[in-house]
Design an enzyme around this catalytic site. Structure first.
Site, PDB file in Angstrom:
ATOM      1  N   THR A  73       1.747  -9.148  11.367  1.00 61.58           N
ATOM      2  CA  THR A  73       1.776 -10.184  10.329  1.00 61.58           C
ATOM      3  C   THR A  73       1.430 -11.529  10.948  1.00 61.58           C
ATOM      4  O   THR A  73       1.835 -11.819  12.075  1.00 61.58           O
ATOM      5  CB  THR A  73       3.145 -10.260   9.606  1.00 61.58           C
ATOM      6  OG1 THR A  73       3.091 -11.329   8.638  1.00 61.58           O
ATOM      7  CG2 THR A  73       4.320 -10.490  10.535  1.00 61.58           C
ATOM      8  N   ASN A 113       1.291  -7.360  17.935  1.00 60.61           N
ATOM      9  CA  ASN A 113       0.147  -7.910  17.209  1.00 60.61           C
ATOM     10  C   ASN A 113      -1.047  -7.961  18.158  1.00 60.61           C
ATOM     11  O   ASN A 113      -0.869  -8.104  19.368  1.00 60.61           O
ATOM     12  CB  ASN A 113       0.483  -9.338  16.716  1.00 60.61           C
ATOM     13  CG  ASN A 113      -0.410  -9.800  15.576  1.00 60.61           C
ATOM     14  OD1 ASN A 113      -1.628  -9.805  15.702  1.00 60.61           O
ATOM     15  ND2 ASN A 113       0.202 -10.178  14.455  1.00 60.61           N
ATOM     16  N   ASP A 130       0.788  -1.239   0.000  1.00 56.53           N
ATOM     17  CA  ASP A 130       0.000   0.000   0.000  1.00 56.53           C
ATOM     18  C   ASP A 130       0.820   1.289   0.000  1.00 56.53           C
ATOM     19  O   ASP A 130       0.270   2.380  -0.171  1.00 56.53           O
ATOM     20  CB  ASP A 130      -0.973   0.011   1.201  1.00 56.53           C
ATOM     21  CG  ASP A 130      -0.281  -0.205   2.556  1.00 56.53           C
ATOM     22  OD1 ASP A 130       0.873   0.236   2.721  1.00 56.53           O
ATOM     23  OD2 ASP A 130      -0.913  -0.807   3.453  1.00 56.53           O
ATOM     24  N   HIS A 181       6.744  -7.565  -1.292  1.00 54.41           N
ATOM     25  CA  HIS A 181       5.735  -8.152  -2.187  1.00 54.41           C
ATOM     26  C   HIS A 181       5.275  -7.194  -3.278  1.00 54.41           C
ATOM     27  O   HIS A 181       4.233  -7.404  -3.889  1.00 54.41           O
ATOM     28  CB  HIS A 181       4.523  -8.635  -1.364  1.00 54.41           C
ATOM     29  CG  HIS A 181       4.821  -9.866  -0.541  1.00 54.41           C
ATOM     30  ND1 HIS A 181       4.034 -10.272   0.517  1.00 54.41           N
ATOM     31  CD2 HIS A 181       5.815 -10.782  -0.630  1.00 54.41           C
ATOM     32  CE1 HIS A 181       4.534 -11.385   1.044  1.00 54.41           C
ATOM     33  NE2 HIS A 181       5.622 -11.710   0.366  1.00 54.41           N
TER      34      HIS A 181
HETATM   35  C1  BJW Z   1      -2.882  -6.542  13.757  1.00 53.11           C
HETATM   36  C2  BJW Z   1      -3.825  -5.500  13.733  1.00 53.11           C
HETATM   37  C3  BJW Z   1      -3.465  -4.291  14.385  1.00 53.11           C
HETATM   38  C4  BJW Z   1      -4.642  -7.181  12.635  1.00 53.11           C
HETATM   39  N1  BJW Z   1      -2.284  -4.194  14.979  1.00 53.11           N
HETATM   40  N2  BJW Z   1      -1.738  -6.428  14.370  1.00 53.11           N
HETATM   41  C5  BJW Z   1       7.175 -23.074   2.298  1.00 53.11           C
HETATM   42  C6  BJW Z   1       8.323 -22.405   1.934  1.00 53.11           C
HETATM   43  C7  BJW Z   1       8.325 -21.493   0.865  1.00 53.11           C
HETATM   44  C8  BJW Z   1       7.150 -21.232   0.172  1.00 53.11           C
HETATM   45  C9  BJW Z   1       6.012 -21.901   0.521  1.00 53.11           C
HETATM   46  C10 BJW Z   1       6.023 -22.814   1.560  1.00 53.11           C
HETATM   47  N3  BJW Z   1       4.776 -23.312   1.692  1.00 53.11           N
HETATM   48  C11 BJW Z   1       3.990 -22.717   0.770  1.00 53.11           C
HETATM   49  C12 BJW Z   1       4.725 -21.852   0.041  1.00 53.11           C
HETATM   50  C13 BJW Z   1       4.184 -21.010  -1.057  1.00 53.11           C
HETATM   51  C14 BJW Z   1       3.571 -19.688  -0.650  1.00 53.11           C
HETATM   52  C15 BJW Z   1       3.168 -19.662   0.806  1.00 53.11           C
HETATM   53  O1  BJW Z   1       3.868 -19.174   1.674  1.00 53.11           O
HETATM   54  N4  BJW Z   1       1.987 -20.156   1.103  1.00 53.11           N
HETATM   55  C16 BJW Z   1       1.497 -20.166   2.482  1.00 53.11           C
HETATM   56  C17 BJW Z   1       0.154 -19.480   2.528  1.00 53.11           C
HETATM   57  C18 BJW Z   1       1.519 -21.553   3.011  1.00 53.11           C
HETATM   58  N5  BJW Z   1       4.540 -18.636  -0.910  1.00 53.11           N
HETATM   59  C19 BJW Z   1       4.713 -18.145  -2.114  1.00 53.11           C
HETATM   60  O2  BJW Z   1       4.107 -18.575  -3.077  1.00 53.11           O
HETATM   61  C20 BJW Z   1       5.727 -17.031  -2.244  1.00 53.11           C
HETATM   62  N6  BJW Z   1       6.653 -17.351  -3.240  1.00 53.11           N
HETATM   63  C21 BJW Z   1       7.568 -18.321  -3.082  1.00 53.11           C
HETATM   64  O3  BJW Z   1       7.661 -18.963  -2.055  1.00 53.11           O
HETATM   65  O4  BJW Z   1       8.396 -18.535  -4.155  1.00 53.11           O
HETATM   66  C22 BJW Z   1       9.172 -19.725  -4.188  1.00 53.11           C
HETATM   67  C23 BJW Z   1       8.236 -20.811  -4.687  1.00 53.11           C
HETATM   68  C24 BJW Z   1       7.784 -20.750  -5.965  1.00 53.11           C
HETATM   69  C25 BJW Z   1       6.913 -21.750  -6.423  1.00 53.11           C
HETATM   70  C26 BJW Z   1       6.460 -22.747  -5.559  1.00 53.11           C
HETATM   71  C27 BJW Z   1       6.922 -22.778  -4.238  1.00 53.11           C
HETATM   72  C28 BJW Z   1       7.825 -21.797  -3.803  1.00 53.11           C
HETATM   73  C29 BJW Z   1       5.043 -15.744  -2.672  1.00 53.11           C
HETATM   74  C30 BJW Z   1       4.087 -15.251  -1.664  1.00 53.11           C
HETATM   75  C31 BJW Z   1       3.428 -13.973  -2.140  1.00 53.11           C
HETATM   76  C32 BJW Z   1       2.342 -13.548  -1.209  1.00 53.11           C
HETATM   77  N7  BJW Z   1       1.524 -12.566  -1.785  1.00 53.11           N
HETATM   78  C33 BJW Z   1       0.420 -12.030  -0.999  1.00 53.11           C
HETATM   79  C34 BJW Z   1      -0.707 -11.385  -1.758  1.00 53.11           C
HETATM   80  C35 BJW Z   1      -0.598 -10.981  -3.110  1.00 53.11           C
HETATM   81  C36 BJW Z   1      -1.904 -10.318  -3.454  1.00 53.11           C
HETATM   82  C37 BJW Z   1      -1.931  -8.827  -3.127  1.00 53.11           C
HETATM   83  O5  BJW Z   1      -1.552  -8.285  -2.081  1.00 53.11           O
HETATM   84  O6  BJW Z   1      -2.440  -8.166  -3.956  1.00 53.11           O
HETATM   85  O7  BJW Z   1       0.922 -11.066  -0.077  1.00 53.11           O
HETATM   86  S1  BJW Z   1      -0.415 -13.209   0.026  1.00 53.11           S
HETATM   87  C38 BJW Z   1      -0.779 -12.071   1.295  1.00 53.11           C
HETATM   88  O8  BJW Z   1      -0.193 -12.612   2.490  1.00 53.11           O
HETATM   89  C39 BJW Z   1      -0.020 -10.760   0.949  1.00 53.11           C
HETATM   90  C40 BJW Z   1       0.650 -10.466   2.257  1.00 53.11           C
HETATM   91  O9  BJW Z   1       1.792  -9.643   2.053  1.00 53.11           O
HETATM   92  C41 BJW Z   1       0.964 -11.828   2.820  1.00 53.11           C
HETATM   93  C42 BJW Z   1       1.202 -11.851   4.302  1.00 53.11           C
HETATM   94  O10 BJW Z   1       0.033 -11.529   4.985  1.00 53.11           O
HETATM   95  P1  BJW Z   1       0.123 -10.678   6.322  1.00 53.11           P
HETATM   96  O11 BJW Z   1       0.683  -9.343   6.040  1.00 53.11           O
HETATM   97  O12 BJW Z   1       0.783 -11.470   7.371  1.00 53.11           O
HETATM   98  O13 BJW Z   1      -1.425 -10.435   6.652  1.00 53.11           O
HETATM   99  P2  BJW Z   1      -2.463 -11.409   7.389  1.00 53.11           P
HETATM  100  O14 BJW Z   1      -3.820 -10.950   7.028  1.00 53.11           O
HETATM  101  O15 BJW Z   1      -2.139 -12.823   7.178  1.00 53.11           O
HETATM  102  O16 BJW Z   1      -2.209 -11.133   8.945  1.00 53.11           O
HETATM  103  C43 BJW Z   1      -2.542  -9.898   9.555  1.00 53.11           C
HETATM  104  C44 BJW Z   1      -2.008  -9.914  10.977  1.00 53.11           C
HETATM  105  O17 BJW Z   1      -2.212  -8.625  11.525  1.00 53.11           O
HETATM  106  C45 BJW Z   1      -2.718 -10.912  11.886  1.00 53.11           C
HETATM  107  O18 BJW Z   1      -1.731 -11.604  12.647  1.00 53.11           O
HETATM  108  C46 BJW Z   1      -3.561 -10.022  12.811  1.00 53.11           C
HETATM  109  O19 BJW Z   1      -3.709 -10.576  14.109  1.00 53.11           O
HETATM  110  C47 BJW Z   1      -2.746  -8.767  12.832  1.00 53.11           C
HETATM  111  N8  BJW Z   1      -3.465  -7.508  13.101  1.00 53.11           N
HETATM  112  N9  BJW Z   1      -4.958  -5.845  13.081  1.00 53.11           N
HETATM  113  C48 BJW Z   1      -1.459  -5.209  15.005  1.00 53.11           C
HETATM  114  N10 BJW Z   1      -4.338  -3.187  14.448  1.00 53.11           N
END
Ligand code: BJW
Length: 245
Positions: A191, A216, A101, A116
């Site tokens: 996160t 968090n 953002d 990202h």
């Molecule tokens: C507060 C609050 C307040 C609320 N104060 N706190 C193992 C190893 C490596 C890779 C993998 C693996 N297992 C699976 C994978 C693949 C995958 C992955 O990780 N999947 C998991 C879901 C299991 N990863 C990938 O694909 C990544 N690439 C990769 O690994 O490449 C190598 C590879 C290639 C091919 C195959 C395998 C490996 C890329 C990941 C890209 C993620 N992209 C996204 C969104 C794109 C869409 C977009 O934004 O438009 O990015 S996913 C989404 O999640 C976004 C975020 O950046 C990301 C993280 O989320 P975040 O920021 O943590 O948010 P939330 O909602 O999850 O959590 C919010 C938190 O805030 C909570 O804890 C609340 O409690 C808290 N909160 N209010 C303080 N006021």
């Protein structure tokens, strides 16, 4: 707990803040997971993968235009501002953010690594090096527009965001790895710690001897490896930390 964290931050030569969607929640940007997260209403596999874009680029662009409209209407909150204030006072302070953002930059943080991508950038699907800045205005911000944005070369543009199954930019990831390897304190803010490879950075910092602090509203998959946990909204906890340092 807060005084101990403030002491650690004050004594640190290098501090890194790893941020996620939770830090922007109080600005009005939806998170991904949890009760009101985007993934409750939208399926990531329909919107946030290269396959989804190849199948239906209009749908994907509509979703991103809708999110751009939300983000265009919000401001950094006291959590973003507190990190910028800490950066201005400490010898070395880096923000590693998963957020697309741009709110850290708007709050005044100068050393920001966007892991990202950024929602205001698009890139050519044929020549990925061609980046187009699409800051608010123009047809690409209206969710009603069905127009598919095109690069100067005529090819389709896509959001410059890392989707599932895509690798993070190697230079960006190397910068992040170096920052966590050399920091004394890692603040992990808003996160869920579920998305890799970013979710592995706290363990790397711990391995290198850093003090780990989670800020968090809820417990996460990373809580178990923390040295300190400051439970509460980032917009409240971070200004309190800034005041205590
Ligand atoms: C507060 C609050 C307040 C609320 N104060 N706190 C193992 C190893 C490596 C890779 C993998 C693996 N297992 C699976 C994978 C693949 C995958 C992955 O990780 N999947 C998991 C879901 C299991 N990863 C990938 O694909 C990544 N690439 C990769 O690994 O490449 C190598 C590879 C290639 C091919 C195959 C395998 C490996 C890329 C990941 C890209 C993620 N992209 C996204 C969104 C794109 C869409 C977009 O934004 O438009 O990015 S996913 C989404 O999640 C976004 C975020 O950046 C990301 C993280 O989320 P975040 O920021 O943590 O948010 P939330 O909602 O999850 O959590 C919010 C938190 O805030 C909570 O804890 C609340 O409690 C808290 N909160 N209010 C303080 N006021």
């Amino acid at each position: 707990m807060l005084p101990a964290v403030a002491d650690a931050v004050r004594a640190a030569r290098s501090v890194v803040a790893l941020t996620g969607a939770g830090i922007s929640a109080e600005s009005g940007v939806p998170t991904f997971r949890g009760e009101e997260g985007l993934w409750r209403s939208f399926r990531p596999e329909d919107l946030a993968t290269a396959d989804a874009f190849a199948r239906d680029p209009s749908l994907v662009w509509r979703w991103y235009r809708w999110r751009r409209q939300i983000i265009a209407g919000v401001r950094p909150n006291p959590g973003h501002v507190a990190l910028a204030r800490l950066e201005a006072r400490l010898p070395r302070f880096t923000v590693l953010t998963q957020n697309v953002d741009g709110l850290h930059g708007l709050a005044g943080s100068a050393s920001v690594v966007e892991l990202h991508g950024n929602i205001w950038r698009a890139r050519c699907t044929v020549e990925p090096g061609r980046i187009v800045d699409e800051r608010p205005s123009g047809p690409s911000c209206s969710p009603d527009s069905n127009e598919l944005p095109r690069c100067g070369c005529g090819a389709l543009l896509r959001p410059d965001i890392v989707w599932f199954g895509e690798t993070l930019d190697a230079g960006v990831l190397a910068q992040a790895a170096e920052a966590v390897r050399t920091c004394d304190v890692l603040l992990i803010v808003g996160t869920s710690g579920l998305v890799y490879p970013v979710a592995a950075l706290p363990e790397a910092a711990r391995h290198a001897g850093a003090t780990l602090v989670e800020i968090n509203v809820a417990r996460t998959s990373l809580t178990v490896i923390m040295d300190h946990v400051l439970r509460g909204p980032a917009g409240v906890v971070l200004p309190a930390l800034d005041a205590a340092v």
